[in-house]
Motif scaffolding. Structure first.
Motif, PDB file in Angstrom:
ATOM      1  N   LEU A 142       1.243  -1.146   0.019  1.00  0.00           N
ATOM      2  CA  LEU A 142       0.209   0.084   0.070  1.00  0.00           C
ATOM      3  C   LEU A 142       0.499   1.140   0.332  1.00  0.00           C
ATOM      4  CD1 LEU A 142      -2.860  -0.894   2.566  1.00  0.00           C
ATOM      5  CD2 LEU A 142      -2.954  -1.394  -0.121  1.00  0.00           C
ATOM      6  N   SER A 143       0.496   1.901  -0.914  1.00  0.00           N
ATOM      7  CA  SER A 143       1.075   3.370  -0.516  1.00  0.00           C
ATOM      8  C   SER A 143       1.224   4.429   0.446  1.00  0.00           C
ATOM      9  CB  SER A 143       1.276   4.621  -2.203  1.00  0.00           C
ATOM     10  OG  SER A 143      -0.124   4.162  -2.136  1.00  0.00           O
ATOM     11  N   THR A 144       1.754   5.569   0.517  1.00  0.00           N
ATOM     12  CA  THR A 144       1.274   6.275   1.543  1.00  0.00           C
ATOM     13  C   THR A 144       0.298   6.964   1.539  1.00  0.00           C
ATOM     14  OG1 THR A 144       3.885   6.239   2.033  1.00  0.00           O
ATOM     15  CG2 THR A 144       2.475   7.933   2.835  1.00  0.00           C
ATOM     16  N   LEU A 152      -2.821   4.991   3.089  1.00  0.00           N
ATOM     17  CA  LEU A 152      -2.763   4.648   3.809  1.00  0.00           C
ATOM     18  C   LEU A 152      -3.577   5.705   4.523  1.00  0.00           C
ATOM     19  CD1 LEU A 152       0.154   2.973   5.155  1.00  0.00           C
ATOM     20  CD2 LEU A 152      -1.946   1.839   4.244  1.00  0.00           C
ATOM     21  N   TYR A 153      -3.051   7.719   3.823  1.00  0.00           N
ATOM     22  CA  TYR A 153      -4.030   8.598   4.366  1.00  0.00           C
ATOM     23  C   TYR A 153      -5.771   8.213   4.099  1.00  0.00           C
ATOM     24  CZ  TYR A 153      -4.878  13.312   4.300  1.00  0.00           C
ATOM     25  OH  TYR A 153      -5.375  14.478   4.122  1.00  0.00           O
ATOM     26  N   TRP A 154      -6.086   8.444   3.079  1.00  0.00           N
ATOM     27  CA  TRP A 154      -6.826   7.977   2.748  1.00  0.00           C
ATOM     28  C   TRP A 154      -7.664   6.918   3.524  1.00  0.00           C
ATOM     29  CZ3 TRP A 154      -9.625  12.157   1.388  1.00  0.00           C
ATOM     30  CH2 TRP A 154      -8.622  13.059   0.301  1.00  0.00           C
ATOM     31  N   VAL A 155      -7.663   5.753   3.971  1.00  0.00           N
ATOM     32  CA  VAL A 155      -7.795   5.424   4.895  1.00  0.00           C
ATOM     33  C   VAL A 155      -8.239   5.954   6.441  1.00  0.00           C
ATOM     34  CG1 VAL A 155      -7.474   3.000   6.054  1.00  0.00           C
ATOM     35  CG2 VAL A 155      -7.128   2.953   3.776  1.00  0.00           C
ATOM     36  N   THR A 156      -6.499   6.012   6.474  1.00  0.00           N
ATOM     37  CA  THR A 156      -7.138   7.029   7.802  1.00  0.00           C
ATOM     38  C   THR A 156      -7.990   7.827   8.271  1.00  0.00           C
ATOM     39  OG1 THR A 156      -4.745   6.742   8.159  1.00  0.00           O
ATOM     40  CG2 THR A 156      -5.567   8.074   9.746  1.00  0.00           C
ATOM     41  N   VAL A 157      -7.457   9.228   6.769  1.00  0.00           N
ATOM     42  CA  VAL A 157      -8.934   9.989   7.080  1.00  0.00           C
ATOM     43  C   VAL A 157     -10.583   9.086   6.720  1.00  0.00           C
ATOM     44  CG1 VAL A 157      -9.958  11.706   5.715  1.00  0.00           C
ATOM     45  CG2 VAL A 157      -7.847  11.466   5.724  1.00  0.00           C
ATOM     46  N   VAL A 158     -11.166   8.119   6.705  1.00  0.00           N
ATOM     47  CA  VAL A 158     -12.102   7.553   6.283  1.00  0.00           C
ATOM     48  C   VAL A 158     -12.365   7.297   8.066  1.00  0.00           C
ATOM     49  CG1 VAL A 158     -13.229   6.152   5.247  1.00  0.00           C
ATOM     50  CG2 VAL A 158     -11.912   6.971   3.950  1.00  0.00           C
TER      51      VAL A 158
END
Length: 73
Positions: A4-6, A9-15
């Motif tokens: 997984l790219s950074t 992972l950023y969008w998963v964290t935001v969601v």
């Protein structure tokens, strides 16, 4: 192997953080209305006021307790 790219992972964290914020807001609204139904009519305003006051005290004390727990562990 799946990598997984950074950015992904950023969008998963935001969601997930927004889902958590929504859940906290919904729980607060539901508990506030539901707790009003728990108290008899004669003491409802005193009960809600006392509950709200204790919630605010708990919110103020929480960081200190978390700090104590982190130092003890």
């Amino acid at each position: 192997m799946l990598t997984l790219s950074t950015q992904a992972l950023y969008w998963v964290t935001v969601v997930l953080s927004n889902v958590g914020k929504f859940g906290i807001s919904a729980a607060f609204a539901i508990i506030y209305v539901w707790s009003a139904e728990l108290f008899p009519t004669q003491v409802r305003s005193s009960g809600i006021g006392s509950s709200s006051m204790m919630a605010r005290v708990g919110g103020m004390v929480c960081p200190y307790i978390a700090d104590l727990v982190s130092k003890a562990g």
